[in-house]
Design a protein around this motif. Structure first.
Motif, PDB file in Angstrom:
ATOM      1  N   PRO A  87      18.249   5.359   2.331  1.00  0.00           N
ATOM      2  CA  PRO A  87      17.795   5.963   3.444  1.00  0.00           C
ATOM      3  C   PRO A  87      16.578   5.005   4.252  1.00  0.00           C
ATOM      4  O   PRO A  87      15.938   4.415   3.557  1.00  0.00           O
ATOM      5  CB  PRO A  87      17.149   7.263   2.981  1.00  0.00           C
ATOM      6  CG  PRO A  87      17.531   7.623   1.669  1.00  0.00           C
ATOM      7  CD  PRO A  87      17.966   6.181   1.000  1.00  0.00           C
ATOM      8  N   PHE A  88      16.993   5.214   5.798  1.00  0.00           N
ATOM      9  CA  PHE A  88      15.807   4.222   6.596  1.00  0.00           C
ATOM     10  C   PHE A  88      14.619   5.100   6.531  1.00  0.00           C
ATOM     11  O   PHE A  88      13.500   4.258   6.701  1.00  0.00           O
ATOM     12  CB  PHE A  88      16.596   3.968   7.643  1.00  0.00           C
ATOM     13  CG  PHE A  88      15.735   3.423   8.731  1.00  0.00           C
ATOM     14  CD1 PHE A  88      15.271   1.912   8.301  1.00  0.00           C
ATOM     15  CD2 PHE A  88      15.145   3.901   9.893  1.00  0.00           C
ATOM     16  CE1 PHE A  88      14.376   1.467   9.244  1.00  0.00           C
ATOM     17  CE2 PHE A  88      14.180   3.087  10.764  1.00  0.00           C
ATOM     18  CZ  PHE A  88      13.870   1.839  10.251  1.00  0.00           C
ATOM     19  N   GLY A  89      14.466   6.208   6.321  1.00  0.00           N
ATOM     20  CA  GLY A  89      13.290   6.943   6.617  1.00  0.00           C
ATOM     21  C   GLY A  89      11.851   6.382   5.976  1.00  0.00           C
ATOM     22  O   GLY A  89      11.157   6.069   6.894  1.00  0.00           O
ATOM     23  N   PRO A  90      11.956   6.026   4.748  1.00  0.00           N
ATOM     24  CA  PRO A  90      10.478   5.589   4.311  1.00  0.00           C
ATOM     25  C   PRO A  90      10.182   4.230   5.032  1.00  0.00           C
ATOM     26  O   PRO A  90       9.091   3.879   5.186  1.00  0.00           O
ATOM     27  CB  PRO A  90      10.963   5.218   2.812  1.00  0.00           C
ATOM     28  CG  PRO A  90      12.056   6.224   2.510  1.00  0.00           C
ATOM     29  CD  PRO A  90      12.907   6.430   3.684  1.00  0.00           C
ATOM     30  N   TYR A  91      11.258   3.270   5.329  1.00  0.00           N
ATOM     31  CA  TYR A  91      10.940   1.912   5.923  1.00  0.00           C
ATOM     32  C   TYR A  91      10.373   2.380   7.424  1.00  0.00           C
ATOM     33  O   TYR A  91       9.501   1.708   8.037  1.00  0.00           O
ATOM     34  CB  TYR A  91      12.254   1.381   6.034  1.00  0.00           C
ATOM     35  CG  TYR A  91      12.772   0.746   4.885  1.00  0.00           C
ATOM     36  CD1 TYR A  91      12.204  -0.485   4.352  1.00  0.00           C
ATOM     37  CD2 TYR A  91      13.444   1.622   3.945  1.00  0.00           C
ATOM     38  CE1 TYR A  91      12.652  -1.014   2.989  1.00  0.00           C
ATOM     39  CE2 TYR A  91      13.851   1.056   2.689  1.00  0.00           C
ATOM     40  CZ  TYR A  91      13.472  -0.135   2.241  1.00  0.00           C
ATOM     41  OH  TYR A  91      13.771  -0.636   0.961  1.00  0.00           O
ATOM     42  N   GLN A  92      11.068   3.316   7.942  1.00  0.00           N
ATOM     43  CA  GLN A  92      10.514   3.888   9.284  1.00  0.00           C
ATOM     44  C   GLN A  92       9.178   4.110   9.236  1.00  0.00           C
ATOM     45  O   GLN A  92       8.062   3.648  10.058  1.00  0.00           O
ATOM     46  CB  GLN A  92      11.345   5.021   9.978  1.00  0.00           C
ATOM     47  CG  GLN A  92      10.813   5.570  11.070  1.00  0.00           C
ATOM     48  CD  GLN A  92      10.777   4.758  12.374  1.00  0.00           C
ATOM     49  OE1 GLN A  92      12.033   4.119  12.754  1.00  0.00           O
ATOM     50  NE2 GLN A  92       9.725   4.175  12.954  1.00  0.00           N
ATOM     51  N   LYS A  93       8.679   4.781   8.318  1.00  0.00           N
ATOM     52  CA  LYS A  93       7.241   5.245   8.091  1.00  0.00           C
ATOM     53  C   LYS A  93       6.338   3.856   7.882  1.00  0.00           C
ATOM     54  O   LYS A  93       5.337   3.705   8.391  1.00  0.00           O
ATOM     55  CB  LYS A  93       7.063   6.049   6.842  1.00  0.00           C
ATOM     56  CG  LYS A  93       6.063   7.076   6.976  1.00  0.00           C
ATOM     57  CD  LYS A  93       6.181   8.348   6.167  1.00  0.00           C
ATOM     58  CE  LYS A  93       4.950   9.101   6.215  1.00  0.00           C
ATOM     59  NZ  LYS A  93       5.129  10.256   5.209  1.00  0.00           N
ATOM     60  N   LYS A  94       6.899   3.150   7.026  1.00  0.00           N
ATOM     61  CA  LYS A  94       6.252   1.997   6.441  1.00  0.00           C
ATOM     62  C   LYS A  94       5.702   0.931   7.621  1.00  0.00           C
ATOM     63  O   LYS A  94       4.907   0.383   7.660  1.00  0.00           O
ATOM     64  CB  LYS A  94       6.813   1.478   5.262  1.00  0.00           C
ATOM     65  CG  LYS A  94       5.982   0.104   4.662  1.00  0.00           C
ATOM     66  CD  LYS A  94       6.705  -0.193   3.271  1.00  0.00           C
ATOM     67  CE  LYS A  94       5.716  -1.546   2.717  1.00  0.00           C
ATOM     68  NZ  LYS A  94       6.398  -1.886   1.401  1.00  0.00           N
ATOM     69  N   TYR A  95       7.103   0.706   8.285  1.00  0.00           N
ATOM     70  CA  TYR A  95       7.067  -0.390   9.176  1.00  0.00           C
ATOM     71  C   TYR A  95       6.704   0.174  10.742  1.00  0.00           C
ATOM     72  O   TYR A  95       7.277  -0.523  11.738  1.00  0.00           O
ATOM     73  CB  TYR A  95       8.349  -1.235   9.200  1.00  0.00           C
ATOM     74  CG  TYR A  95       8.204  -2.096   7.845  1.00  0.00           C
ATOM     75  CD1 TYR A  95       7.404  -3.195   7.667  1.00  0.00           C
ATOM     76  CD2 TYR A  95       8.814  -1.584   6.848  1.00  0.00           C
ATOM     77  CE1 TYR A  95       7.345  -3.657   6.501  1.00  0.00           C
ATOM     78  CE2 TYR A  95       8.754  -2.033   5.444  1.00  0.00           C
ATOM     79  CZ  TYR A  95       8.190  -3.342   5.315  1.00  0.00           C
ATOM     80  OH  TYR A  95       7.906  -3.930   4.120  1.00  0.00           O
TER      81      TYR A  95
END
Lengths: 446, 446
Positions: free
Chosen positions: A349-357
């Motif tokens: 899922p992209f969700g955690p990357y959206q948050k991190k970056y």
């Protein structure tokens, strides 16, 4: 070739072209350090009124004038400004050329243009010649000559021309940009994007009608579908992709080839709403329902751009960002990064990357952006316009971007007309793409 | 043009061409009503051995002969047959041309060819000339001439040539085909597909090597990446799409244009596994990492075909099926059908549609397909081959399909070499695409 020569003449004629915005010749910005930014608007219909209300919410701006051929629109916009606690802006509603009278005012620093597409170039060039800082809605132009005119006029006058491409500020594409710049995708190889949005009810009303006398965009936008087989609206997709690929700053678009499918959607909407005997049922729409283009860049990446606006379908800008180390796709909201994603060659899922970056901009202005339109991204595009004026700097989406992105439309038209043969992009930067530095989201401030 | 003329000559020379398979001239099928189908194999490596074991599991087939230049492969395959309780097939392992000796046998009805790509055309044409019913792995040919040779030889000899394209039998694409034929998507407008599969570890081994002396496909397949900038493997995607669009039966491919990105993936795999000083690190791979093609059909649909096999990425054939009434996409496993889906212009899960429109074939043979390879679809492609022989009918994926789908590879190569200009498809049916009737999954029996 003629165009190229005339452009060179332009540059020779003007001494400020080389100096660029460092010179910032237009007098209106004088004294801006001690006062608010004065903004005016040309076109305050469905799109423009959003800009008015967004700008009226700012404490660093005065809205001095508003122009619209539709008096009702103009008065509505004036009320929005007054309701925000600002003095009433003067209205210019005396017809199609009344914007020129407005541009004579010396209390306008920047002008936001949200008019039908064919008015973008004449209005933007008049505004630049009047020494204003211009914000222009998408697409900036519909012809190759129009794109050149914007570039030449900006270079001649030294007036900046920003393309108000809001999707460049979408939260996900900005996080991806962040990741691209950090090298998480490795070297960029391929990207996809497009405008895939069912505009049937916007282009044809519920009686099967469009054109003068109908509502909002169907007044003028549908005409482009009647007459032009092209990707009519490339910038929402190609804007973010251009930032991932450093287009005009180390890279540029080289060639394009486009194919159009048959045209069925708008005819079918007319028959469904107006019946088989509706006069519009005889119209032979030139614009194919799905127009697909392939673009090759100077750095040998390839891009697929889609225009798909006359069929029933869910909305999607169809983004895909792919490099030597991984791939992100918006349609499955997933990402894979080699050596980082937990399972070999499996989406996560992209969700955690959206948050991190998440971009610094979004983190800082999340609350300002709330309710600003189109998921908040409208706040950022207006903010970039106003903050660029305040700083007296080139806007983060400049006239070269406006031209390179918008020219996809006429070039796709030419490729389709030539049976899908490849068509070359003009180099609007005249070679400066090789040395230009990044301007979009560099400081993280606007 | 020459090719065209030589083809006409072929047709004139042979009286059976017009009669087609109704004549079924090859003697081997005589008496087949009273006995099992005799099948032989050329090439029983990684792919071929799967076909052997799948066919050996059937009660209506005898496996009479097996050919492979690799004796170990041949003996393994022979053991698979014996373990299935069948008599041991005779082996042909005396070198590259020993398959010709095998083809002299009169106890072979059908031959399945699973050899390196460059052998497909000579082996298939030799087998057709020997009066066998041919099943050929994908792609059928790698050149335009090779595609013509297959068509001409099949027409001249009357021997059928089936492309063993297993993905045509994938459960989801068959349900979509069912829905397309029932008109649920309205009139077809656009489709997408591709082969998106990270082959890095298959093409380059864990020491940075490929070519003779290495394992399995890296022996020969990587050479195509060294030498050809093309969509090397189009049929997995274009097969199902061709069925949705009735290609060769009321429709045909007209033109193609292709762009290739830079090539980075295989070089990077070599450096990662073999180090910077590995001799293969100097190789300049011609094949771009992502090759994208646009195809236009006679019925004015457009197709995007992708070949993306040398970058780290999750597997996907990237299917999209789009008509005037709706759209299905495999990557988000979702569908939207106007007037049927509950929310206006919103995706809904595809699952219930898969169940509702599941093909009769899958419903009937679900258990037979279990464990048959590639999610069960391998069962169906072999079943279609054997059942067509038993019925003495044209296979459901015929030589015209084999040619039209495989020719995408050399045509994309030509378009890329010509900077993305559009290239015309040959009409392998010589106009019969206008009147040909559907052959794929028509009866629901095989």
């Amino acid at each position: 070739m003629d165009k190229k020569i005339s452009r060179k003449d332009f540059i020779k004629k003007t001494s400020i072209a080389g100096a660029g915005l460092a010179a910032m010749p237009f007098s209106v910005l004088r004294g801006i350090d001690d006062r608010k930014v004065n903004v005016a608007f040309i076109g305050v219909g469905a799109r423009g009124i959003g800009h008015v209300s967004g700008i009226a919410a700012r404490s660093d701006v005065e809205i001095t004038a508003i122009c619209d051929i539709d008096k009702e629109n103009a008065h509505k916009a004036q009320k929005v400004v007054k309701d925000a606690g600002m003095p009433a802006p003067e209205l210019y509603t005396r017809g199609e050329r009344d914007y020129q009278r407005m541009l004579e005012r010396d209390d306008i620093d920047g002008v936001v243009i949200s008019t039908p597409w064919l008015w973008h170039v004449p209005m933007a060039t008049d505004a630049m010649k009047a020494g204003k800082y211009v914000g222009i809605e998408v697409p900036a132009a519909t012809t190759v000559d129009g794109c050149w005119e914007l570039v030449e006029t900006s270079e001649e006058t030294g007036s900046p021309c920003m393309l108000m491409e809001n999707v460049c500020f979408r939260r996900d594409v900005m996080a991806i940009l962040n990741m691209v710049r950090k090298g998480l995708f490795g070297e960029m190889i391929h990207a996809r994007c497009g405008y895939q949005h069912n505009l049937q009810p916007i282009l044809i009303n519920d009686k099967g009608d469009f054109g003068p006398g109908t509502e909002s965009e169907s007044k003028w936008r549908t005409d482009h579908h009647v007459n032009r087989n092209a990707d009519l609206y490339p910038t929402h997709g190609i804007g973010p992709v251009s930032h991932w690929l450093d287009i005009n700053r180390g890279n540029r678009f080289m060639t394009i080839t486009s194919y159009a499918s048959k045209a069925r959607g708008l005819h079918s909407r007319i028959v469904e709403t107006g019946g088989e005997n509706h006069p519009n049922a005889d119209i032979n729409f030139k614009k194919g329902d799905v127009v697909t283009s392939l673009i090759e860049t100077a750095n040998d990446e390839t891009i697929v751009v889609t225009h798909d606006t006359s069929l029933p379908r869910p909305y999607s800008l169809g983004f895909r960002c792919q490099g030597t180390k991984g791939i992100w796709m918006v349609d499955n909201d997933s990402i894979y990064l080699e050596g980082i994603s937990p399972k070999y060659d499996r989406w996560e899922p992209f969700g955690p990357y959206q948050k991190k970056y998440d971009s610094v901009l979004w983190k800082q202005h999340e609350k300002d952006a709330e309710g600003a339109g189109h998921g908040g991204m409208d706040y950022f595009v207006r903010n970039a316009f106003v903050e660029s004026i305040k700083r007296k700097v080139t806007p983060p989406i400049d006239v070269y971007d406006a031209a390179a992105w918008s020219v996809i439309s006429p070039l796709s038209e030419e490729s389709i007309a030539r049976g899908g043969d490849a068509v070359e992009f003009p180099d609007f930067t005249d070679g400066k793409w090789m040395t230009n530095e990044r301007i979009f989201n560099v400081t993280g401030e606007y």
